[in-house]
Design an enzyme around this catalytic site. Structure first.
Site, PDB file in Angstrom:
ATOM      1  N   HIS A  27       0.824  -1.209   0.000  1.00 17.09           N
ATOM      2  CA  HIS A  27       0.000   0.000   0.000  1.00 17.09           C
ATOM      3  C   HIS A  27       0.860   1.262   0.000  1.00 17.09           C
ATOM      4  O   HIS A  27       1.644   1.486   0.932  1.00 17.09           O
ATOM      5  CB  HIS A  27      -0.881  -0.030   1.257  1.00 17.09           C
ATOM      6  CG  HIS A  27      -1.852   1.083   1.360  1.00 17.09           C
ATOM      7  ND1 HIS A  27      -1.922   1.901   2.466  1.00 17.09           N
ATOM      8  CD2 HIS A  27      -2.824   1.499   0.512  1.00 17.09           C
ATOM      9  CE1 HIS A  27      -2.900   2.778   2.305  1.00 17.09           C
ATOM     10  NE2 HIS A  27      -3.457   2.562   1.133  1.00 17.09           N
TER      11      HIS A  27
ATOM     12  N   HIS B  49      -0.940  10.906  -1.867  1.00 20.32           N
ATOM     13  CA  HIS B  49      -2.246  10.470  -1.386  1.00 20.32           C
ATOM     14  C   HIS B  49      -3.166  11.620  -1.014  1.00 20.32           C
ATOM     15  O   HIS B  49      -4.298  11.699  -1.466  1.00 20.32           O
ATOM     16  CB  HIS B  49      -2.090   9.545  -0.174  1.00 20.32           C
ATOM     17  CG  HIS B  49      -3.396   9.118   0.410  1.00 20.32           C
ATOM     18  ND1 HIS B  49      -4.023   9.815   1.438  1.00 20.32           N
ATOM     19  CD2 HIS B  49      -4.215   8.085   0.101  1.00 20.32           C
ATOM     20  CE1 HIS B  49      -5.161   9.220   1.723  1.00 20.32           C
ATOM     21  NE2 HIS B  49      -5.299   8.169   0.939  1.00 20.32           N
TER      22      HIS B  49
END
Length: 289
Positions: A40, A82
Site C-alpha cells: 500500500h 495520497h
C-alpha cells in the site's frame, strides 16, 4: 454459474468505483492458494509512502504488487501523492508558509519537486521527493513489479483518466503484457473508473468500496474487482462478489484494505479474498503463506 447484468441503471452507478482482477497474481507472494499481497503506497510501513524509496523497499521484501495514488499539479503534471494537501507528507509549510491550505492542485510541478517528502518519516529518508507518475512507473518497471494505480479525488481533476492513460501508454504500460497482468486502475469514484473502462476496455479497473449485493450486477458490467475495507467484509459477501463475471470474462475478484497485522490477514484470507493491500506486506505475506 456466473451471472451478468442485462442493464445498468444510472442510480446504481452513482458514487461507485471498481477494481479489476490481478489475473492469476494470487500465487505471486503467498503461495498457490493464498491471496496476492499488495504494498500500500509502496511498503509504506517501512519507508515514506508513495515515494520511490517505498517502491524499492517493497521490492527488497519480494513484493511484486505496489499501490499508489495519482493527482495533478496546477500546471498539469501527474504526481504520486495520497492527500489533497501536501502538508502531512512534505515540508511544504516551511518552504511555502503563505500558501495554506497547501493543496496539490495549487502548486506547480517545479514547486512540488523542491519539497522534502521523506524527513517526516525518518531522517534516513531526508531529501526524498514526490515522484511524477512517469518517475514512479519507471521505478516499478525497473523493479519488475506490478501496479495498482488509484485515481485520487478525480472530481478535482477533469480529464485525469485520459491523461493518466496517455502517460501509461507513453511509458509502455498499455501493451498486451502490462494490461494482461501488471496493471489495475482503481478509484472510489465509479464514474471515473467507468470512464477508464470506456476509453481503454482492455485495462482492468477496480471499485474501492462495498456496494450492496443487489448492486453487484451493475458493477459487473464495467468492474473486474470490488475492493472493500476489511472491516466491511464477510465470507458471504466475498462469495457473492465471486458469483459474478466481470467485463473481461472472469469472476469478479476482491482485494481488501488496509490490513497490517497477522491475525486480520489470516481472517480475511479465510474469506477467500483474492488480494490483501497492506502497509506491512512482509507481515501479511508471512501470515497467509
Amino acid at each position: 454459474m456466473h451471472v451478468r447484468a442485462v442493464a445498468v441503471t444510472t442510480t446504481a452507478l452513482l458514487g461507485v468505483a471498481l477494481t479489476a482482477p490481478l489475473s492469476h497474481a494470487r500465487a505471486d507472494e503467498a503461495g498457490d492458494d493464498g491471496p496476492t499481497v499488495v504494498a500500500h503506497r509502496g511498503a509504506s510501513g517501512y519507508a515514506p509512502e508513495n515515494t520511490l524509496a517505498a517502491v524499492d523497499r517493497a521490492a527488497e521484501l519480494g513484493i511484486r504488487w505496489v499501490e499508489n495514488d495519482v493527482q495533478r499539479t496546477r500546471d498539469g503534471e501527474l504526481v504520486v501523492l495520497h492527500d489533497e494537501s501536501l502538508a502531512r507528507t512534505t515540508d511544504v509549510e516551511e518552504v511555502f508558509p503563505d500558501r495554506s491550505p497547501w493543496k496539490v492542485k495549487d502548486f506547480t510541478a517545479a514547486e512540488i519537486a523542491r519539497l522534502d517528502a521523506g524527513s517526516w518519516f525518518g531522517s534516513e529518508y531526508a531529501g526524498a521527493r514526490v515522484p511524477t507518475l512517469e518517475q514512479y512507473v519507471h521505478r516499478v518497471e525497473h523493479n519488475h513489479q506490478k501496479l495498482l494505480l488509484e485515481l485520487k479525488s478525480p472530481g478535482l481533476y477533469p480529464g485525469i483518466e485520459q491523461q493518466t492513460l496517455k502517460v501509461l501508454a507513453n511509458e509502455g504500460w498499455l501493451d498486451r503484457r502490462h494490461v494482461a497482468g501488471r496493471l489495475v486502475v482503481q478509484s472510489f469514484d465509479a464514474d471515473s473508473i467507468r470512464t477508464v473502462h470506456d476509453l481503454k476496455p482492455a485495462v482492468k479497473t477496480g471499485f474501492l468500496g462495498t456496494p450492496a449485493v443487489s448492486e453487484l450486477p451493475a458493477y459487473a458490467e464495467f468492474a473486474d474487482q470490488i475492493n472493500p475495507s476489511y472491516g466491511s467484509l464477510s465470507m458471504s459477501y466475498v462469495s457473492a462478489v465471486h458469483a459474478f463475471t466481470g467485463p473481461h470474462g472472469r469472476p469478479l475478484e476482491v482485494l481488501t484494505w488496509t490490513v497490517n497485522d497477522a491475525d486480520t490477514a489470516r481472517r480475511v484470507a479465510g474469506y477467500d479474498v483474492d488480494g490483501i493491500i497492506t502497509n506491512k506486506p512482509d507481515v501479511v505475506r508471512d501470515a497467509v503463506d
